[in-house]
Scaffold this motif. Structure first.
Motif, mmCIF file in Angstrom:
data_model
loop_
_atom_site.group_PDB
_atom_site.id
_atom_site.type_symbol
_atom_site.label_atom_id
_atom_site.label_comp_id
_atom_site.label_asym_id
_atom_site.label_seq_id
_atom_site.Cartn_x
_atom_site.Cartn_y
_atom_site.Cartn_z
ATOM 1 N N THR A 155 12.394 -7.931 0.467
ATOM 2 C CA THR A 155 11.966 -8.277 1.752
ATOM 3 C C THR A 155 12.612 -9.964 2.140
ATOM 4 N N ASP A 156 12.763 -10.410 1.148
ATOM 5 C CA ASP A 156 13.301 -11.778 1.577
ATOM 6 C C ASP A 156 14.766 -11.511 1.829
ATOM 7 N N LEU A 157 15.479 -10.548 1.661
ATOM 8 C CA LEU A 157 16.826 -10.292 1.928
ATOM 9 C C LEU A 157 16.611 -9.721 3.397
ATOM 10 N N LYS A 158 15.401 -9.433 3.842
ATOM 11 C CA LYS A 158 15.349 -8.535 4.984
ATOM 12 C C LYS A 158 15.750 -7.169 4.849
ATOM 13 N N ARG A 159 15.885 -6.468 3.685
ATOM 14 C CA ARG A 159 16.313 -5.069 3.442
ATOM 15 C C ARG A 159 15.147 -4.257 3.534
ATOM 16 N N TYR A 160 14.447 -4.141 4.586
ATOM 17 C CA TYR A 160 13.190 -3.498 4.545
ATOM 18 C C TYR A 160 13.002 -2.161 4.150
ATOM 19 N N VAL B 106 -2.394 -5.355 -3.882
ATOM 20 C CA VAL B 106 -1.310 -6.023 -3.668
ATOM 21 C C VAL B 106 -0.204 -5.299 -3.147
ATOM 22 N N GLY B 107 -0.045 -3.760 -3.403
ATOM 23 C CA GLY B 107 1.081 -3.077 -2.942
ATOM 24 C C GLY B 107 0.813 -2.957 -1.518
ATOM 25 N N LEU B 108 -0.257 -2.610 -1.161
ATOM 26 C CA LEU B 108 -0.793 -2.090 0.108
ATOM 27 C C LEU B 108 -0.593 -3.505 1.234
ATOM 28 N N VAL B 109 -0.861 -4.687 0.545
ATOM 29 C CA VAL B 109 -0.933 -5.679 1.573
ATOM 30 C C VAL B 109 0.581 -6.011 1.922
ATOM 31 N N ASN B 110 1.368 -6.012 0.589
ATOM 32 C CA ASN B 110 2.967 -6.221 0.717
ATOM 33 C C ASN B 110 3.614 -5.282 1.882
ATOM 34 N N ARG B 111 3.089 -4.084 1.463
ATOM 35 C CA ARG B 111 3.643 -3.256 2.662
ATOM 36 C C ARG B 111 3.265 -3.355 3.960
ATOM 37 N N ALA B 112 1.837 -3.723 4.177
ATOM 38 C CA ALA B 112 1.455 -4.100 5.421
ATOM 39 C C ALA B 112 2.246 -5.147 6.090
ATOM 40 N N LEU B 113 2.531 -6.179 5.219
ATOM 41 C CA LEU B 113 3.308 -7.354 5.623
ATOM 42 C C LEU B 113 4.806 -6.761 6.269
ATOM 43 N N ILE B 114 5.343 -5.759 5.544
ATOM 44 C CA ILE B 114 6.482 -5.452 5.943
ATOM 45 C C ILE B 114 6.419 -4.729 7.482
ATOM 46 N N TYR B 115 5.377 -3.707 7.554
ATOM 47 C CA TYR B 115 5.213 -3.260 8.766
ATOM 48 C C TYR B 115 4.960 -4.248 9.931
ATOM 49 N N SER B 116 4.239 -5.379 9.573
ATOM 50 C CA SER B 116 4.053 -6.203 10.438
ATOM 51 C C SER B 116 5.298 -7.061 11.038
ATOM 52 N N GLU B 117 6.116 -7.299 9.999
ATOM 53 C CA GLU B 117 7.573 -7.813 10.434
ATOM 54 C C GLU B 117 8.374 -7.039 11.229
ATOM 55 N N THR B 118 7.963 -5.925 10.837
ATOM 56 C CA THR B 118 9.131 -4.733 11.752
ATOM 57 C C THR B 118 8.347 -4.074 12.723
ATOM 58 N N GLU B 119 7.331 -4.951 13.236
ATOM 59 C CA GLU B 119 6.440 -4.539 14.415
ATOM 60 C C GLU B 119 5.749 -3.272 14.748
ATOM 61 N N GLN B 120 5.435 -2.773 13.399
ATOM 62 C CA GLN B 120 4.521 -1.359 13.444
ATOM 63 C C GLN B 120 2.996 -1.863 13.067
ATOM 64 N N VAL C 154 -7.465 -13.547 1.839
ATOM 65 C CA VAL C 154 -6.213 -13.409 2.363
ATOM 66 C C VAL C 154 -5.989 -12.230 3.183
ATOM 67 N N ILE C 155 -6.644 -11.070 2.692
ATOM 68 C CA ILE C 155 -6.439 -9.976 3.839
ATOM 69 C C ILE C 155 -7.061 -10.262 5.235
ATOM 70 N N LEU C 156 -8.187 -10.778 5.085
ATOM 71 C CA LEU C 156 -8.739 -10.896 6.386
ATOM 72 C C LEU C 156 -7.832 -11.849 7.335
ATOM 73 N N ASN C 157 -7.444 -12.957 6.735
ATOM 74 C CA ASN C 157 -6.543 -13.847 7.142
ATOM 75 C C ASN C 157 -5.303 -13.278 7.831
ATOM 76 N N ASN C 158 -4.678 -12.248 6.804
ATOM 77 C CA ASN C 158 -3.413 -11.704 7.354
ATOM 78 C C ASN C 158 -3.918 -10.611 8.467
ATOM 79 N N ILE C 159 -4.883 -10.026 8.625
ATOM 80 C CA ILE C 159 -5.205 -9.043 9.698
ATOM 81 C C ILE C 159 -5.263 -9.866 10.719
ATOM 82 N N GLY C 160 -5.990 -10.998 10.907
ATOM 83 C CA GLY C 160 -6.012 -11.860 12.114
ATOM 84 C C GLY C 160 -4.682 -12.418 12.485
ATOM 85 N N GLN C 161 -3.808 -12.777 11.719
ATOM 86 C CA GLN C 161 -2.842 -13.278 11.935
ATOM 87 C C GLN C 161 -1.801 -12.199 12.556
ATOM 88 N N THR C 162 -1.870 -10.925 12.016
ATOM 89 C CA THR C 162 -0.972 -9.754 12.610
ATOM 90 C C THR C 162 -1.402 -9.624 14.100
#
Lengths: 602, 256
Positions: A139-144, A169-183, A209-217
């Motif tokens: 993720t940090d290397l942006k190799r999504y 943890v896995g679901l949240v990390n995956r969600a963050l990738i979707y969020s960064e790739t605008e899905q 953390v998840i609630l905040n992440n949803i709001g932020q997304t």
């Protein structure tokens, strides 16, 4: 905002999640007690290995270097006592330390090594945690794509072993990738699923953390209406031990209010957010908080406060940027290398033709002296030749060519030809032959070295002395020189960019010593200075003041120096160590000092 | 007196070589003739039966190598002359065959003639030429063999039988996959320059390794490679990253 990643790093033999939840003081006490345990337990056993890894884990956010050293010690002991589990866990810890130090390539290497070792362990939980870590690195290397694949593995393994914590943890990390790739939809789906699991398991920390992440997304997609309830819930859920999430949620909510023109409420929230961030000591959080404040003050037309906030934001951003830049750089580097491969073959043909052309100039000149006209036929063969040589493995073209032109500059070639003509007229043919032989050897080496990024110092010094021989020959031995290498330097094991000294030596000869009455000396010293390699060039010529008066010949020589200066700038942009050049006028003559990062080959 | 001919299509180079021979080596060399085309040169070799041939790499649109291929047997000494043909020079170095760079310097010519006079047995000559032609012919520049001079003459090695090379001061130990080793009088750096493009990697100040023989890599502070002959070779700290990159890019099947 992938704070959950840090959570994953903690799953270990001591309690999970210690790191996130401790305030600085609490963390300090854990660290201290681990240190005490270590001093008590000197035996090289499994207990010590665990202590080392746990201590590494507890200092890693404050002192990556120490964390790395501790984890490496743990690995060495594990190896010594053939403790397989310790080996695997310490490799993972080394990977984590590199990750936190932003050395993503090494982080990947060690995480992969840990994965390899883990195959003998039969510990699904450990193995799958490595997949998660790999996902974070990607993720940090942006190799999504690769990151997604790793998270998918992790989620699947966690499901198999009924590791609810891991699934979240896995679901949240995956969600963050979707969020960064605008899905958006995919991200929300994962978040909601994680939220449900987290609530049913009473993972209060995760829930906030998840609630905040949803709001932020939602906020980042401009859907403020949807964001608001989640953020409010996150603020109420975030416990005393989770101020980062609280601070983040407050900042996010401030932006939501700000978007509706409720500037006063936004200001209260933003200030509270900053306060919490300061208490927690997270620079990243403080930066974001200042950014929100700047925005709010700006809308309130309070330019003074707005500017203050902006300055604070910028200074924090710059201190953090280093890290972001590093991963950006790594990614750029990988991309660049891929593109380079494609570009190489095309550049190659261009480059070859140009090299040919330059050497044609040289050889035409030399052959002219011999009284031969030598034209189309030669070009035809050179074309054939360059086709045959096009397979050669060489590097990028542009820089080399500029360098090549500078080194083989026409002045040098034609002046040399003049010298030969002069020898022949004076009927001194033996001398002419000797001169021509070393001149062509110099040309050959120049062509060979100028396509290389680095060469061994000993080769570079040989080249310089050959160059000085040729020039001193032209000056009818009015010039003597010596090259002194400090005994502590192994010139067969140090790499330098080729022919850096040439323009300066040329200057010393033609603008320092040539105009001088009587003979002159050039002394080159090479010595180390901390982590730099120093070339010090002294001449006893007429000096700078004198030769600026006679700056008729300045054009080409300053081009050579300009070129070296720009090479040094490029080097400095790529490395922490700073290369530098200084040119000073002495009582008699000039001193040039070039300092380069000491680049050991082995 | 060595019966000699020169095959060279550029008049000035020809004149220069003739002058050098007449000036410095009148006693040693009998110049039978000079020839400026591929066909004339080929014919001269069969009719004049020289002991020594100076042969230019570039002959019109053909090469000196083409001329070698035309010959049924080579029972004379060959000295190639060339200006700047890197591919040819590489081939000479691999096959340990003498060549002169133009403009030819008197002292280099002297050295070459001394070697001719000292005499090399015919079988050796043939095998060297064979290596030379193989390396020139391989279209992808993949030289498969190299000639390694050592104390008792020289040996022809296939690159695929070389596991690793280890520096020993000015000498180099070449370890082969039949567990024997050869000591060569060239430095490791020379071998590094020569083998760089042929899947060899300098992992350490004292070690050059054929990457196709790597069995595994052991990480840690003093990381080392284990090769297929079970020898262990230290990888220096600074070479580690570039080695990994190199291995990944050269498609080895080692999993790290």
């Amino acid at each position: 905002m992938r704070k959950l990643k840090s959570a994953q790093f903690i799953f270990f033999w001591i309690m999970a999640l210690c790191l996130i939840s401790f305030s600085a003081i609490a963390k300090q006490s854990v660290t201290d007690s681990l240190r005490n345990e270590l001093t008590k337990n000197k035996a090289k056993d499994t207990v010590r290995v665990k202590l080392l890894i746990n201590l590494s884990n507890s200092v890693v956010w404050n002192d990556v270097e120490e964390a790395l050293e501790l984890a490496e010690q743990a690995y060495e002991i594990s190896e010594e006592i053939a403790y397989q589990k310790g080996k695997a866990f310490s490799l993972r810890q080394i990977g984590v330390s590199y990750y936190i130090g932003s050395d993503f390539l090494r982080a990947m290497e060690y995480t992969q090594l840990a994965l390899k070792e883990s195959t003998t362990l039969d510990d699904i939980g450990f193995q799958s945690s490595l997949h998660n870590n790999l996902g974070n690195i990607y993720t940090d290397l942006k190799r999504y794509d690769e990151a997604l694949a790793a998270y998918n593995d992790y989620i699947e393994n966690s499901r198999k072993s009924a590791n609810e914590n891991g699934i979240v943890v896995g679901l949240v990390n995956r969600a963050l990738i979707y969020s960064e790739t605008e899905q958006l939809d995919a991200a929300i789906k994962d978040f909601e699923q994680a939220l449900e699991l987290s609530e049913s398991n009473d993972f209060t920390y995760f829930t906030a953390v998840i609630l905040n992440n949803i709001g932020q997304t939602y906020k980042s997609f401009g859907q403020y209406e949807k964001a608001e309830p989640y953020l409010k819930k996150a603020i109420s859920k975030a416990q005393e031990d989770n101020q980062l999430t609280k601070s983040s949620a407050l900042g996010n909510l401030a932006i939501v209010y700000h978007s509706r023109g409720k500037y006063d409420s936004a200001l209260v929230l933003a200030e509270h957010s900053l306060e919490l961030a300061k208490e927690n000591g997270s620079l990243e959080r403080q930066k974001e908080a200042w950014n929100v404040l700047n925005l709010v003050y700006d809308s309130l037309n309070n330019s003074e406060e707005s500017l203050k906030a902006y300055r604070a934001y910028i200074s924090l951003r710059d201190s953090i940027l280093g890290e972001e830049n590093k991963s950006e750089l790594t990614r750029k580097e990988l991309e660049y290398k891929m593109e380079l491969k494609d570009a190489l073959s095309q550049e190659e043909i261009k480059r070859q033709t140009l090299i040919r052309n330059i050497s044609i100039i040289g050889s035409i000149g030399v052959i002219l002296i011999m009284g031969i006209l030598f034209t189309l036929n030669k070009k035809k063969r050179d074309a054939l030749e360059s086709k045959r040589e096009a397979d050669f493995k060489l590097k990028t073209a542009e820089n080399e060519l500029r360098l090549l032109r500078a080194q083989l500059n026409p002045h040098f070639i034609f002046n040399s030809i003049n010298s030969v003509t002069d020898y022949i007229l004076k009927n001194d043919t033996d001398d002419a032959v000797v001169f021509l032989t070393s001149f062509s050897q110099l040309m050959r080496l120049t062509l060979e070295y100028s396509v290389k990024e680095n060469i061994y110092l000993e080769d570079d010094l040989k080249w310089i002395s050959l160059y000085l021989d040729v020039e001193s020959n032209r000056l009818r031995n009015k010039l003597t020189y010596s090259i002194e290498v400090d005994p502590s330097i192994d010139s067969s094991a140090i790499l330098v960019p080729p022919m850096m000294l040439q323009p300066f030596v040329e200057n010393s000869i033609w603008h320092g010593i040539a105009p001088k009455d009587g003979s002159g000396t050039i002394l080159i010293k090479v010595f180390p200075e901390k982590d730099l390699l120093v070339f010090q060039l002294d001449d006893d010529g007429v000096g700078l003041k004198e030769n600026t008066k006679k700056s008729l010949k300045k054009e080409h020589k300053s081009y050579g120096i300009e070129l070296i200066t720009s090479r040094i700038e490029v080097m400095n942009s790529l490395s922490e160590k700073k290369a530098q050049i200084s040119i000073t006028d002495k009582k008699e003559g000039v001193r040039v000092t070039i300092k380069l990062p000491l680049h050991l080959a082995f | 007196m060595i019966r000699t001919i020169i095959i060279e299509d550029e008049q000035p180079c020809m004149d220069h070589l003739v002058t050098l021979l007449e000036k410095g080596f009148k006693e040693e060399v009998e110049l039978l003739g000079t020839f400026s085309s591929f066909e004339d040169g080929l014919e001269a070799i069969s009719t004049l039966n020289p002991e020594l041939v100076f042969l230019d790499i570039q002959l019109g649109n053909k090469s000196g190598f083409d001329l070698l291929k035309e010959l049924e047997k080579i029972d004379f000494n060959l000295v190639f002359t060339t200006a700047y043909h890197q591919f040819a020079i590489d081939a000479f170095r691999f096959s340990a065959i003498d060549y002169l760079l133009k403009p030819i310097a008197p002292f280099q010519l002297k050295e070459a003639l001394e070697k001719v006079q000292s005499g090399i047995s015919k079988t050796d000559r043939d095998s060297k030429y064979q290596v030379l032609l193989e390396s020139v012919n391989s279209t992808d520049q993949k030289l498969k063999k190299m000639v390694v001079p050592h104390i008792n003459g020289f040996r022809i090695l296939e690159l695929s039988e070389v596991i690793r090379l280890q520096s020993d001061g000015n000498y180099t130990e070449i370890h082969l996959n039949n567990e024997s080793k050869i000591v060569s009088g060239k430095t490791l750096k020379e071998y590094e320059n020569r083998l760089l493009d042929y899947r060899f990697f300098r992992v350490h100040h004292s070690h050059l390794v054929n990457i196709d023989f790597i069995k595994s890599y052991t990480a840690g502070k003093g990381g080392y490679l284990t090769l297929k002959d079970n020898s262990q070779v230290e990888v220096s700290h600074r070479k580690k990253d570039s080695l990994m990159k190199y291995l990944k890019s050269s498609g080895t099947d080692i999993i790290f």
